[in-house]
Design an enzyme around this catalytic site. Sequence first.
Site, PDB file in Angstrom:
ATOM      1  N   HIS A 285       0.777  -1.080   0.007  1.00 16.20           N
ATOM      2  CA  HIS A 285      -0.054  -0.150   0.077  1.00 16.20           C
ATOM      3  C   HIS A 285       0.932   1.400  -0.054  1.00 16.20           C
ATOM      4  CE1 HIS A 285      -3.834   2.167   1.161  1.00 16.20           C
ATOM      5  NE2 HIS A 285      -3.009   3.014   1.548  1.00 16.20           N
ATOM      6  N   HIS A 328       0.090   2.308  11.706  1.00 18.40           N
ATOM      7  CA  HIS A 328       1.385   3.124  11.633  1.00 18.40           C
ATOM      8  C   HIS A 328       1.197   4.434  12.910  1.00 18.40           C
ATOM      9  CE1 HIS A 328      -1.866   5.301   9.274  1.00 18.40           C
ATOM     10  NE2 HIS A 328      -1.335   6.455   9.502  1.00 18.40           N
ATOM     11  N   GLU A 334      -2.834  14.080  11.833  1.00 19.57           N
ATOM     12  CA  GLU A 334      -3.763  13.823  10.840  1.00 19.57           C
ATOM     13  C   GLU A 334      -5.392  14.185  11.339  1.00 19.57           C
ATOM     14  OE1 GLU A 334      -3.111   9.683   9.856  1.00 19.57           O
ATOM     15  OE2 GLU A 334      -1.141  10.156   8.795  1.00 19.57           O
ATOM     16  N   HIS A 358      -5.923  12.072  14.628  1.00 21.84           N
ATOM     17  CA  HIS A 358      -4.866  11.191  15.355  1.00 21.84           C
ATOM     18  C   HIS A 358      -3.590  12.052  15.320  1.00 21.84           C
ATOM     19  CE1 HIS A 358      -7.264   8.035  13.196  1.00 21.84           C
ATOM     20  NE2 HIS A 358      -7.562   7.990  14.437  1.00 21.84           N
ATOM     21  N   HIS A 364      -2.530   4.148  14.879  1.00 20.17           N
ATOM     22  CA  HIS A 364      -3.906   4.043  14.346  1.00 20.17           C
ATOM     23  C   HIS A 364      -3.846   3.246  13.240  1.00 20.17           C
ATOM     24  CE1 HIS A 364      -2.070   7.624  12.596  1.00 20.17           C
ATOM     25  NE2 HIS A 364      -2.718   7.386  11.483  1.00 20.17           N
TER      26      HIS A 364
END
Length: 427
Positions: A285, A328, A334, A358, A364
């Site tokens: 990803h 991560h 964020e 976050h 998270h």
Amino acid sequence: MNRYLSGFANEHASEALPGAMPEGQNAPQRHPRGLYTEQISGTAFTAPRAENRRSWLYRIRPSAAHPAYRRIDNGLVRGAPFDEAEPPANRLRWDPLPFPDTPTDFVDGLVTIGGNGDPGLRSGISVHVYRATKAMDRRVFHNADGELLIVPQQGRLALATEFGELETGPGEVAVVPRGVKFRVALPDGRARGYVCENYGELFRLPDLGAIGANGLANPRDFLTPAAAYEDRDETFEVVAKFAGNLWAAEFDHSPLDVVAWHGNYAPYKYDLARFNTLGTVSFDHPDPSIFTVLTAPSEIPGTANCDFVIFPPRWLVAEHTFRPPWFHRNVMNEFMGLVHGAYDAKAEGFAPGGMSLHNCMAGHGPDAATYEKASTAELTPQKIENTLAFMFEARFPIRPTRFALETPALQRGYDACWQGLPKMFKP
């Protein structure tokens, strides 16, 4: 006359009346149509040519022609130093904020969720939600603290600006530069969405680096309004945000009276459906930075004051790969919102109009239900459709306001979505 001019930060020229644009010079001794010449600068005079933003305006009255401003109540708008509440180390998520019970315009419906930095130091951001149920009638707003990146979630906004008219709605974004006056009407009767107030360097397109010449947001898809003006000798309340507080003055005319303009400092909008999404075609990803629409750089190379990132419809074809975002912890901070649909890393609880925060190094990633589904799925090509999520990724921790920590919309059981992750270790 075209309603919009295309191109990101292009040098545009537009006049609403023939002869309103001077020929051969910027500031004639006396304008042939009796207009006043005024320049608005979004960067320092001495900024490098490639980064310099300014526009020349030819208007019925100069912006200096107004009485003194007076302080007015801030409502739920907050500014630096964002210290009214202790910022928690916890991950936070909110349900959509409800619309007000009484008729409320765009300015009065603003509520600050959090922020960082200081507009006086030209660093940091603040994040707001707007909830409007009536148009701004003979009321105009401008923000001296930062540029406003507006992300509609429900209902369209019709922005009447000094530079012309700009309509935006869900699936699009609009940016109003620092200091530009505008008024908001509601074609659909009411509207809700998100606002990133950027105190730092202006938003710009990210460098493409190894991607090459094409991809992500294309400059020609950004639209700037063509010149339009109001010649109205009526009383207007002009609300200004300065140093974190709201001020107001009564003008005896509409300040949206620019008959012609040229330059590269102007409002603009962008249809997020035109974003050319890139991703892996082999394995793993990619980092969310691959989805950056706009970036506001800082003095540290490669570290943004704020990135605006979207998660739009796209194909997933990676092989032997956990396809949703991996777990991560991040040095950046964020703030996420959802315009419509479902976000592929959350099975439930993250609703359109909702949001999450976050902050730095908060662990998270996908919730338990999403992990179970993704880790056992057959990895055939799959298209994620009918979704649009976004992220304001900030350099400094976003410190929530007291309202954000006390509102019933705060999901106080948010941590539970990760509690169902089982131990699967096989020594």
